[in-house]
Motif scaffolding. Structure first.
Motif, PDB file in Angstrom:
ATOM      1  N   LYS A  14      32.194 -31.309  -7.717  1.00 45.56           N
ATOM      2  CA  LYS A  14      31.124 -31.835  -8.205  1.00 45.56           C
ATOM      3  C   LYS A  14      31.266 -33.595  -7.057  1.00 45.56           C
ATOM      4  O   LYS A  14      29.472 -34.085  -6.506  1.00 45.56           O
ATOM      5  CB  LYS A  14      30.144 -32.180  -8.650  1.00 45.56           C
ATOM      6  N   ASN A  15      31.985 -34.171  -7.098  1.00 47.90           N
ATOM      7  CA  ASN A  15      32.025 -35.836  -7.025  1.00 47.90           C
ATOM      8  C   ASN A  15      31.680 -36.424  -7.958  1.00 47.90           C
ATOM      9  O   ASN A  15      30.714 -37.156  -7.030  1.00 47.90           O
ATOM     10  CB  ASN A  15      31.779 -35.914  -5.791  1.00 47.90           C
ATOM     11  N   LEU A  16      31.174 -36.269  -9.226  1.00 51.71           N
ATOM     12  CA  LEU A  16      30.588 -37.004 -10.508  1.00 51.71           C
ATOM     13  C   LEU A  16      31.302 -37.767 -10.625  1.00 51.71           C
ATOM     14  O   LEU A  16      32.535 -37.871 -10.754  1.00 51.71           O
ATOM     15  CB  LEU A  16      29.564 -36.042 -11.061  1.00 51.71           C
ATOM     16  N   LYS A  17      30.915 -38.739 -11.028  1.00 48.91           N
ATOM     17  CA  LYS A  17      32.191 -40.078 -11.796  1.00 48.91           C
ATOM     18  C   LYS A  17      31.633 -39.533 -12.996  1.00 48.91           C
ATOM     19  O   LYS A  17      30.828 -39.481 -13.451  1.00 48.91           O
ATOM     20  CB  LYS A  17      31.677 -41.470 -11.393  1.00 48.91           C
ATOM     21  N   GLN A  18      32.110 -40.077 -14.052  1.00 43.45           N
ATOM     22  CA  GLN A  18      32.236 -40.110 -15.825  1.00 43.45           C
ATOM     23  C   GLN A  18      30.805 -40.438 -15.998  1.00 43.45           C
ATOM     24  O   GLN A  18      30.056 -39.725 -17.004  1.00 43.45           O
ATOM     25  CB  GLN A  18      33.200 -40.474 -16.322  1.00 43.45           C
ATOM     26  N   ASN A  19      30.327 -41.380 -15.576  1.00 42.70           N
ATOM     27  CA  ASN A  19      29.017 -43.122 -16.361  1.00 42.70           C
ATOM     28  C   ASN A  19      27.897 -41.817 -15.454  1.00 42.70           C
ATOM     29  O   ASN A  19      27.230 -41.609 -15.562  1.00 42.70           O
ATOM     30  CB  ASN A  19      29.491 -44.159 -15.554  1.00 42.70           C
ATOM     31  N   GLY A  26      22.884 -37.474 -20.531  1.00 41.64           N
ATOM     32  CA  GLY A  26      21.736 -38.351 -21.997  1.00 41.64           C
ATOM     33  C   GLY A  26      23.031 -38.157 -23.307  1.00 41.64           C
ATOM     34  O   GLY A  26      23.232 -38.663 -24.465  1.00 41.64           O
ATOM     35  N   ILE A  27      24.319 -38.658 -22.392  1.00 45.37           N
ATOM     36  CA  ILE A  27      25.414 -39.020 -23.751  1.00 45.37           C
ATOM     37  C   ILE A  27      26.549 -39.957 -23.223  1.00 45.37           C
ATOM     38  O   ILE A  27      26.657 -40.498 -22.233  1.00 45.37           O
ATOM     39  CB  ILE A  27      26.690 -37.937 -23.661  1.00 45.37           C
ATOM     40  N   SER A  28      26.934 -40.725 -24.182  1.00 43.43           N
ATOM     41  CA  SER A  28      27.617 -41.794 -23.857  1.00 43.43           C
ATOM     42  C   SER A  28      28.757 -41.442 -23.006  1.00 43.43           C
ATOM     43  O   SER A  28      29.345 -40.835 -23.091  1.00 43.43           O
ATOM     44  CB  SER A  28      28.210 -42.767 -25.215  1.00 43.43           C
ATOM     45  N   THR A  30      31.667 -43.071 -22.757  1.00 41.44           N
ATOM     46  CA  THR A  30      33.005 -42.983 -23.790  1.00 41.44           C
ATOM     47  C   THR A  30      32.490 -41.388 -24.424  1.00 41.44           C
ATOM     48  O   THR A  30      34.036 -41.838 -25.012  1.00 41.44           O
ATOM     49  CB  THR A  30      32.391 -43.886 -24.872  1.00 41.44           C
ATOM     50  N   TYR A  31      31.713 -41.090 -24.975  1.00 40.10           N
ATOM     51  CA  TYR A  31      31.313 -39.533 -26.121  1.00 40.10           C
ATOM     52  C   TYR A  31      32.404 -38.224 -24.593  1.00 40.10           C
ATOM     53  O   TYR A  31      33.083 -37.583 -24.693  1.00 40.10           O
ATOM     54  CB  TYR A  31      30.297 -39.648 -26.302  1.00 40.10           C
ATOM     55  N   LEU A  32      31.786 -38.727 -23.215  1.00 42.00           N
ATOM     56  CA  LEU A  32      32.714 -37.888 -22.358  1.00 42.00           C
ATOM     57  C   LEU A  32      34.062 -37.779 -22.186  1.00 42.00           C
ATOM     58  O   LEU A  32      34.391 -36.605 -21.856  1.00 42.00           O
ATOM     59  CB  LEU A  32      31.339 -37.881 -21.020  1.00 42.00           C
ATOM     60  N   SER A  33      34.383 -39.042 -21.883  1.00 45.99           N
ATOM     61  CA  SER A  33      35.693 -39.425 -21.717  1.00 45.99           C
ATOM     62  C   SER A  33      36.304 -38.805 -22.777  1.00 45.99           C
ATOM     63  O   SER A  33      37.460 -38.064 -22.436  1.00 45.99           O
ATOM     64  CB  SER A  33      35.831 -40.832 -21.856  1.00 45.99           C
ATOM     65  N   ASP A  34      36.231 -39.073 -24.254  1.00 47.10           N
ATOM     66  CA  ASP A  34      37.000 -38.567 -25.197  1.00 47.10           C
ATOM     67  C   ASP A  34      36.778 -36.915 -25.035  1.00 47.10           C
ATOM     68  O   ASP A  34      37.729 -36.157 -25.469  1.00 47.10           O
ATOM     69  CB  ASP A  34      36.260 -38.594 -26.167  1.00 47.10           C
ATOM     70  N   ILE A  35      35.604 -36.469 -24.876  1.00 51.63           N
ATOM     71  CA  ILE A  35      35.821 -34.909 -24.657  1.00 51.63           C
ATOM     72  C   ILE A  35      37.148 -34.386 -23.533  1.00 51.63           C
ATOM     73  O   ILE A  35      37.641 -33.606 -23.488  1.00 51.63           O
ATOM     74  CB  ILE A  35      33.866 -34.066 -24.157  1.00 51.63           C
ATOM     75  N   LYS A  45      25.433 -28.080 -28.809  1.00 48.84           N
ATOM     76  CA  LYS A  45      23.552 -29.177 -28.332  1.00 48.84           C
ATOM     77  C   LYS A  45      24.786 -30.114 -27.491  1.00 48.84           C
ATOM     78  O   LYS A  45      23.984 -29.340 -25.681  1.00 48.84           O
ATOM     79  CB  LYS A  45      23.751 -29.606 -29.204  1.00 48.84           C
ATOM     80  N   THR A  46      25.733 -30.873 -27.469  1.00 51.93           N
ATOM     81  CA  THR A  46      25.859 -31.214 -26.327  1.00 51.93           C
ATOM     82  C   THR A  46      26.692 -30.532 -25.447  1.00 51.93           C
ATOM     83  O   THR A  46      26.501 -31.031 -23.654  1.00 51.93           O
ATOM     84  CB  THR A  46      27.092 -32.529 -27.315  1.00 51.93           C
ATOM     85  N   LEU A  47      27.220 -30.223 -25.228  1.00 50.77           N
ATOM     86  CA  LEU A  47      27.934 -29.287 -24.311  1.00 50.77           C
ATOM     87  C   LEU A  47      26.867 -28.169 -23.403  1.00 50.77           C
ATOM     88  O   LEU A  47      26.878 -28.402 -22.037  1.00 50.77           O
ATOM     89  CB  LEU A  47      28.758 -27.834 -24.784  1.00 50.77           C
TER      90      LEU A  47
END
Length: 66
Positions: A14-19, A26-28, A30-35, A45-47
């Motif tokens: 979807k051509n989205l950057k991590q941030n 609505g998550i950080s 850093t958390y997305l990177s770790d996932i 809930k996060t998923l």
């Protein structure tokens, strides 16, 4: 494929950057990177937040045999 790799693949598709995805979900970042790297497993809930942010249609029909 692990969930993190799947999320990353969908995000890149979807051509989205991590941030950008992190903000939409609505998550950080850093958390997305770790996932995505498999260092952390998201709660249901996060998923759900990530799936909604990606606009992915998830239903039981996708998991049932034809």
């Amino acid at each position: 494929m692990q969930i993190g790799a799947t999320i990353k693949s969908l995000r890149l598709g979807k051509n989205l950057k991590q941030n950008d995805l992190a903000e939409l979900a609505g998550i950080s970042n850093t958390y997305l990177s770790d996932i995505e790297k498999g260092r952390s497993a998201p709660s249901l809930k996060t998923l759900t937040k990530i799936i909604k942010a990606l606009g992915v249609d998830v239903s039981w029909d996708n998991f049932l045999p034809n």
